[in-house]
Design an enzyme around this catalytic site. Structure first.
Site, PDB file in Angstrom:
ATOM      1  N   ASP A  66       0.823  -1.202   0.000  1.00 53.20           N
ATOM      2  CA  ASP A  66       0.000   0.000   0.000  1.00 53.20           C
ATOM      3  C   ASP A  66       0.862   1.258   0.000  1.00 53.20           C
ATOM      4  OD1 ASP A  66      -1.901  -1.920   0.281  1.00 53.20           O
ATOM      5  OD2 ASP A  66      -2.765  -1.147   2.137  1.00 53.20           O
ATOM      6  N   ASP A  89      10.769   4.070  13.915  1.00 52.96           N
ATOM      7  CA  ASP A  89      10.104   2.799  14.201  1.00 52.96           C
ATOM      8  C   ASP A  89       8.906   3.075  15.101  1.00 52.96           C
ATOM      9  OD1 ASP A  89       9.429   0.182  15.331  1.00 52.96           O
ATOM     10  OD2 ASP A  89      11.330  -0.493  14.474  1.00 52.96           O
ATOM     11  N   TYR A 122       4.653  -8.204  20.173  1.00 55.85           N
ATOM     12  CA  TYR A 122       5.177  -7.289  19.161  1.00 55.85           C
ATOM     13  C   TYR A 122       4.031  -6.687  18.338  1.00 55.85           C
ATOM     14  CZ  TYR A 122       7.452  -5.594  14.942  1.00 55.85           C
ATOM     15  OH  TYR A 122       7.843  -4.809  13.884  1.00 55.85           O
ATOM     16  N   THR A 159      -8.757  -2.316   9.646  1.00 57.69           N
ATOM     17  CA  THR A 159      -8.864  -3.600   8.958  1.00 57.69           C
ATOM     18  C   THR A 159     -10.217  -4.261   9.143  1.00 57.69           C
ATOM     19  OG1 THR A 159      -7.994  -5.875   8.941  1.00 57.69           O
ATOM     20  CG2 THR A 159      -7.789  -4.667  10.986  1.00 57.69           C
ATOM     21  N   GLU A 169     -10.550  -7.241   9.681  1.00 62.76           N
ATOM     22  CA  GLU A 169     -10.400  -8.267  10.717  1.00 62.76           C
ATOM     23  C   GLU A 169     -11.036  -7.829  12.030  1.00 62.76           C
ATOM     24  OE1 GLU A 169      -8.998 -11.372  10.648  1.00 62.76           O
ATOM     25  OE2 GLU A 169      -8.559 -11.287   8.494  1.00 62.76           O
ATOM     26  N   TYR A 179      -3.862  -9.881  16.126  1.00 57.99           N
ATOM     27  CA  TYR A 179      -3.759  -8.784  15.168  1.00 57.99           C
ATOM     28  C   TYR A 179      -5.008  -7.913  15.223  1.00 57.99           C
ATOM     29  CZ  TYR A 179      -4.107  -6.513  10.569  1.00 57.99           C
ATOM     30  OH  TYR A 179      -4.281  -5.605   9.558  1.00 57.99           O
ATOM     31  N   LYS A 239      -5.467  -4.003  16.407  1.00 57.92           N
ATOM     32  CA  LYS A 239      -6.019  -3.021  15.473  1.00 57.92           C
ATOM     33  C   LYS A 239      -7.273  -2.337  16.034  1.00 57.92           C
ATOM     34  CE  LYS A 239      -3.666  -2.711  11.544  1.00 57.92           C
ATOM     35  NZ  LYS A 239      -3.293  -1.416  10.927  1.00 57.92           N
ATOM     36  N   HIS A 242      -7.095  -6.434   0.214  1.00 56.30           N
ATOM     37  CA  HIS A 242      -6.713  -5.788  -1.037  1.00 56.30           C
ATOM     38  C   HIS A 242      -5.358  -6.339  -1.455  1.00 56.30           C
ATOM     39  CE1 HIS A 242      -5.605  -3.437   2.451  1.00 56.30           C
ATOM     40  NE2 HIS A 242      -4.599  -2.901   1.786  1.00 56.30           N
TER      41      HIS A 242
END
Length: 364
Positions: A15, A60, A97, A129, A131, A153, A157, A183
């Site tokens: 992306d 980061d 992480y 997302t 998800e 995940y 999110k 996508h």
């Protein structure tokens, strides 16, 4: 008119690379955030490096000081936070992480903007997302569908989603979530199921692979073209007011359908036999089993029915989610991987020939 300045995290990804190209075409100064690595090659953006108005910075999302530093240096008018540990299966293996980057990383960006006094001049896009819907509670899913995250995940999110809304309400920030459904593109990472399928189809067609192993063939996804989706990200930040939008095609397909179409594009027609873990994809012409199901690719909790409703994005932003059809998307990916496999094979033959020449003393 002053040039707009965009800061993109995750610029080396699928992306990020498409968004960078899109914004450069729009006349932006584009700044990308990269992490330090011993392998300093970034194939998706290599063609942009050194170009006017394109700049890279080391930072980061797990390091608040580096985030604060790059935002303060660039002073962007738009931030697109695309960086994440974005592989669902990996999030089960590296949950801490994933939480640090995908959840708290979003907070670090919002706080950097707030602490640097850029609240009124900087708009923020957060890549959320599908998800989030996880164990879906209604089909299709829209901006008002309840969330039921079903992986580390997705849980991380969800924090990112809600902290964006909180900072929007608490500090009047122009901060938005784009709830992206699946996508894909020819730049998709090779560990993701779609790219895994198109690469395998190309390799099997060219005699470089015998069989493809997949997980749940009946999982249903709303697949769009990443190159189309980055336009919607931009449109969200050009809107009059900060809002959240579902970014999806409104059409749904199974993993089985994706595989069938990918193999069709290389001239292999598949026949499916069996059910569940015993299902197989068979080459109709030869009777050879080309696809099998492996329990190794089943997730501890699996999302099986993601299907987005892009009505709001179409109506309020004027976005066209189906500019690239599902069939065209698969063909684009397959054609690209057919060329990649052929090129890799040619390069391998050159290396072998060179090694033989060196052994024989023909070249030094």
């Amino acid at each position: 008119m002053e040039r707009k300045v965009a800061l993109i995290t995750g610029i080396t990804g699928q992306d990020g690379s498409y968004l960078a190209e899109f914004l450069l075409d729009k006349g932006y100064d584009v700044h990308g955030v990269i992490r330090r690595s011993s392998v300093d090659f970034r194939p998706r953006i290599a063609h942009l490096e050194g170009a006017p108005h394109f700049h890279l910075h080391y930072a980061d999302l797990s390091d608040s000081m580096s985030v604060l530093g790059v935002v303060g240096k660039v002073k962007p008018t738009e931030i697109y936070n695309l960086a994440a540990q974005s592989h669902v299966q990996v999030s089960f293996d590296s949950p801490e992480y994933t939480a640090d980057v995908d959840a708290v990383g979003v907070l670090r960006i919002l706080e950097a903007v707030r602490q640097l006094g850029l609240t009124d001049s900087c708009r923020i896009y957060q890549a959320s997302t599908s998800e989030l819907y996880g164990k879906v509670e209604e089909v299709p899913q829209n901006e008002n569908t309840p969330f039921h995250p079903y992986s580390p995940y997705a849980v991380a999110k969800q924090y990112g989603f809600w902290i964006v809304k909180e900072y929007r309400d608490a500090y009047n920030m122009f901060a938005c979530n784009g709830i992206l459904f699946n996508h894909e593109s020819e730049r998709r990472g090779e560990t993701f199921v779609t790219r895994k399928i198109t690469l395998a189809a190309a390799r099997i067609k060219q005699g470089k692979q015998d069989k493809l192993y997949l997980g749940n063939l009946s999982s249903r996804r709303d697949w769009g073209y990443a190159k189309d989706y980055v336009e919607c990200m931009w449109l969200i930040l050009q809107n009059e007011k900060p809002e959240d939008f579902v970014i999806a095609t409104g059409k749904q397909h199974t993993v089985r359908e994706f595989a069938t179409l990918a193999f069709h594009h290389v001239g292999i027609e598949l026949r499916w036999e069996g059910e569940g873990a015993d299902e197989k994809g068979i080459d109709q012409a030869t009777g050879k089993v080309l696809i099998e199901v492996s329990p190794d690719f089943y997730r501890p909790t699996d999302v099986v029915n993601l299907w987005g409703d892009p009505t709001k994005a179409k109506a309020e932003l004027g976005w066209n989610p189906t500019r690239t059809s599902f069939e065209d998307l698969v063909k684009i990916m397959v054609d690209s991987d057919m060329k990649k496999v052929a090129a890799d094979d040619a390069a391998a033959r050159v290396r072998v020939n060179l090694e033989e020449y060196l052994e024989k003393g023909i070249v030094k």
